[in-house]
Scaffold this motif. Structure first.
Motif: not given
Length: 130
Positions: A12-16
């Motif tokens: 999810w940090l990659i997505a953000l």
């Protein structure tokens, strides 16, 4: 459902990060097109933009890879870590170039006389008078 695993949080940090990079790209395009073409600053800006777009695509692919049938509680494989490492290295080079644009050439942060070094044409057109 909340995932408590490190790999789920990283996903999810990659997505953000990808969403933030796309937002930053919009402003970056405006900055790039304010630089006169044919100058050192423009050339550095093009390389900076290209690297950033490649890194963003690599992280988007990494997100899809992590999301496609990967068990989030199983950890992250070596291929995913290698893609992250290569992307991070390219991002470091791009960051250096972005710093060069801002701090050496003064692109979009300094007055015109400070920016003059970066706005020198890389080649001179032929003199039509001979």
């Amino acid at each position: 459902m909340i995932r408590t695993s490190w790999s789920g949080g990283a996903r999810w940090l990659i997505a953000l990060g990808v969403l933030g990079a796309l937002a930053a790209a919009l402003v970056g395009f405006l900055d790039l097109f304010a630089i006169p073409p044919g100058t050192r600053a423009f050339r550095v800006g093009l390389v900076h933009m290209t690297l950033n777009l490649l890194v963003t695509a690599a992280y988007a692919a990494n997100f899809r890879w992590r999301d496609a049938g990967h068990r989030h509680d199983a950890g992250v494989g070596g291929g995913m870590l290698a893609l992250n490492a290569v992307s991070l290295a390219a991002l470091g080079v791009s960051g250096y170039l972005g710093g060069k644009l801002a701090y050496r050439y003064g692109v979009r942060v300094a007055d015109e006389s400070t920016q003059a070094e970066g706005f020198v044409a890389t080649h001179r057109p032929p003199d039509p008078t001979g």
